[in-house]
Design a protein around this motif. Structure first.
Motif, PDB file in Angstrom:
ATOM      1  N   LEU A  77       9.636 -19.020  34.116  1.00 55.38           N
ATOM      2  CA  LEU A  77      10.876 -17.814  34.612  1.00 55.38           C
ATOM      3  C   LEU A  77      10.428 -17.322  34.439  1.00 55.38           C
ATOM      4  CD1 LEU A  77      14.545 -18.305  33.898  1.00 55.38           C
ATOM      5  CD2 LEU A  77      13.631 -18.901  36.257  1.00 55.38           C
ATOM      6  N   GLY A  78       9.100 -16.872  33.906  1.00 57.55           N
ATOM      7  CA  GLY A  78       7.641 -15.537  34.140  1.00 57.55           C
ATOM      8  C   GLY A  78       7.021 -15.267  35.064  1.00 57.55           C
ATOM      9  N   GLY A  79       7.092 -13.951  35.191  1.00 57.58           N
ATOM     10  CA  GLY A  79       6.264 -13.621  35.960  1.00 57.58           C
ATOM     11  C   GLY A  79       4.482 -13.659  37.062  1.00 57.58           C
ATOM     12  N   ALA A  80       4.180 -14.498  35.893  1.00 60.24           N
ATOM     13  CA  ALA A  80       2.968 -15.432  36.659  1.00 60.24           C
ATOM     14  C   ALA A  80       3.629 -16.609  37.712  1.00 60.24           C
ATOM     15  CB  ALA A  80       2.499 -15.528  35.424  1.00 60.24           C
ATOM     16  N   HIS A  81       4.644 -17.381  37.010  1.00 64.51           N
ATOM     17  CA  HIS A  81       4.624 -17.932  37.998  1.00 64.51           C
ATOM     18  C   HIS A  81       5.551 -18.532  38.548  1.00 64.51           C
ATOM     19  CE1 HIS A  81       2.798 -20.321  34.357  1.00 64.51           C
ATOM     20  NE2 HIS A  81       3.618 -19.757  32.988  1.00 64.51           N
ATOM     21  N   GLN A  93       5.380 -15.490  40.253  1.00 64.43           N
ATOM     22  CA  GLN A  93       4.279 -14.938  41.358  1.00 64.43           C
ATOM     23  C   GLN A  93       4.302 -15.769  42.038  1.00 64.43           C
ATOM     24  OE1 GLN A  93       1.506 -11.297  40.007  1.00 64.43           O
ATOM     25  NE2 GLN A  93       1.128 -11.126  41.739  1.00 64.43           N
ATOM     26  N   ALA A  94       3.343 -17.380  41.582  1.00 59.98           N
ATOM     27  CA  ALA A  94       3.405 -18.793  42.285  1.00 59.98           C
ATOM     28  C   ALA A  94       3.411 -18.878  42.604  1.00 59.98           C
ATOM     29  CB  ALA A  94       2.157 -18.919  40.997  1.00 59.98           C
ATOM     30  N   ARG A  95       4.878 -18.985  42.731  1.00 62.18           N
ATOM     31  CA  ARG A  95       5.621 -19.581  43.494  1.00 62.18           C
ATOM     32  C   ARG A  95       5.807 -18.376  44.873  1.00 62.18           C
ATOM     33  NH1 ARG A  95      11.440 -22.106  42.958  1.00 62.18           N
ATOM     34  NH2 ARG A  95      12.506 -21.740  44.626  1.00 62.18           N
ATOM     35  N   GLU A  96       5.769 -16.840  44.573  1.00 62.48           N
ATOM     36  CA  GLU A  96       5.710 -16.783  46.190  1.00 62.48           C
ATOM     37  C   GLU A  96       4.737 -16.744  46.975  1.00 62.48           C
ATOM     38  OE1 GLU A  96       5.731 -13.396  48.765  1.00 62.48           O
ATOM     39  OE2 GLU A  96       4.032 -13.797  47.174  1.00 62.48           O
TER      40      GLU A  96
END
Length: 380
Positions: free
Chosen positions: A126-130, A132-135
């Motif tokens: 749920l972290g920002g980097a992961h 953003q990877a999902r997006e």
């Protein structure tokens, strides 16, 4: 979240400090008590954070608690979570929440019969980097993800953990200890796994503890594979190689690499909420990704050090409790966690038997957690 939920902590070990420290960041979570089979451990942790110290039985019977966070050792996760559900309370467990599919199904049945939620760490995806990877993956910029690699490898736990014996016994090992972070992130990014195969071994049948502490210099008998090399075939069509080992002095593999028809993405360590993202186009030129303004990517730990980190443990718990009112599936819910357990235990079974295994469980891909949705979980 309109309601505030009373939270109890079962297990006063090292990880409990993170839950107690970070829970106040989130709406609707009020930690009221901590328990441990060692009364002195519960007392120390309770005094540190200004909550009540209780025995495990008192915690289960505490009418002021709606949910109990299970931070006991993995071999007792199932029995303790079943006690929690049987006491009429929601359960959220550290990983892995069970050690077999049968245990997970029994826990699901007991919870469903009582209208209760069961959830499990990790919530680092749920972290920002992961997210953003999902997006980026969902946007189609990389085309269709068709393959990838993921690696988590080191010298082993005995070099830093003061009491590492249980890590090397059945229920431990690198795939069950660290695999949840990596496999959960892959399920979040790609969806559920269809089939798998693996080879496993161990470099040593005994390990010598070199970490400082009362067990330094003692010998550990190894009872579980310490190197696992597997291949995961996802329902999406992607094929991902996974390597997990405590027999590696050094390596050059990135944490997670995913390869699409139009580009690649390098995802940071899923053991953490933040980290650096890199993508390429079809030409293969690596480009760092500018971090988006996701609240779970903002550093809030070790701010006085060279590499401050984002740590928002309890995000999965807060989301699970919010799902009671929203009706959405909890992002760290039982179905996802159970599927990940089957992947991990399947890798060990495949390594032992040489079989290609078709999984019996599946799950919906966890919902993405966008910037505004993440903000809604946090207190102002």
């Amino acid at each position: 979240m309109a309601k505030t939920y009373g939270v109890g902590i079962m297990g006063a070990g090292n990880i409990s400090a993170a839950y107690l420290r970070l829970a106040p960041l989130f709406k609707g979570l009020d930690v009221r008590a901590v328990a441990d089979i060692r009364p002195e451990a519960a007392k120390l942790r309770a005094e540190e954070f200004g909550v009540a110290a209780q025995t495990p039985d008192e915690l289960l019977k505490n009418s002021e608690l709606d949910v109990i966070v299970n931070l006991t050792i993995p071999s007792t996760h199932y029995s303790v979570s079943m006690d929690i559900v049987s006491a009429g309370k929601h359960s959220y467990s550290e990983k892995p929440f069970v050690l077999t599919v049968d245990e997970g199904l029994a826990l699901k049945k007991a919870a469903d019969e009582r209208g209760l939620k069961v959830g499990s760490a990790p919530d680092t995806f749920l972290g920002g980097a992961h997210q953003q990877a999902r997006e980026i993956i969902d946007s189609g910029k990389l085309g269709k993800i068709m393959s990838g690699t993921t690696h988590v490898m080191s010298r082993g736990m005995e070099h830093w953990h003061p009491n590492p014996d249980f890590f090397f016994q059945p229920g431990g090992g690198p795939i069950l200890d660290l695999g949840p972070y990596y496999i959960t992130d892959l399920v979040h990014l790609l969806g559920p796994v269809k089939r798998l195969s693996a080879f496993t071994n161990m470099a040593r049948t005994e390990r010598i503890v070199s970490a400082e502490g009362p067990y330094k210099g003692t010998t550990i008998k190894v009872g579980t594979p310490t190197t696992i090399h597997g291949v995961l075939e996802f329902h999406s069509g992607a094929i991902v190689t996974i390597g997990a080992s405590w027999d590696v002095a050094a390596h050059g593999h990135h944490n997670i690499e995913l390869y699409g028809t139009d580009g690649s993405i390098f995802v940071p360590d899923p053991n953490f909420f933040g980290g650096d993202l890199v993508t390429t186009g079809i030409e293969g030129i690596r480009t760092p990704v500018e971090p988006w303004a996701h609240p779970f990517g903002k550093p809030n730990q070790d701010l006085d050090k060279d590499n401050p980190r984002a740590n928002y443990r309890c995000a999965g718990l807060a989301d699970m409790m919010q799902s009671i009112e929203s009706g959405q599936n909890a992002r760290c819910g039982l179905d996802v966690a159970l599927h990940v357990v089957e992947v991990m235990t399947g890798l060990l079974k495949a390594g032992e038997t040489g079989q290609v295994l078709t999984l019996t469980t599946t799950c919906e891909r966890p919902l993405a957690l966008g910037i505004e949705e993440a903000k809604a979980l946090l207190k102002a």
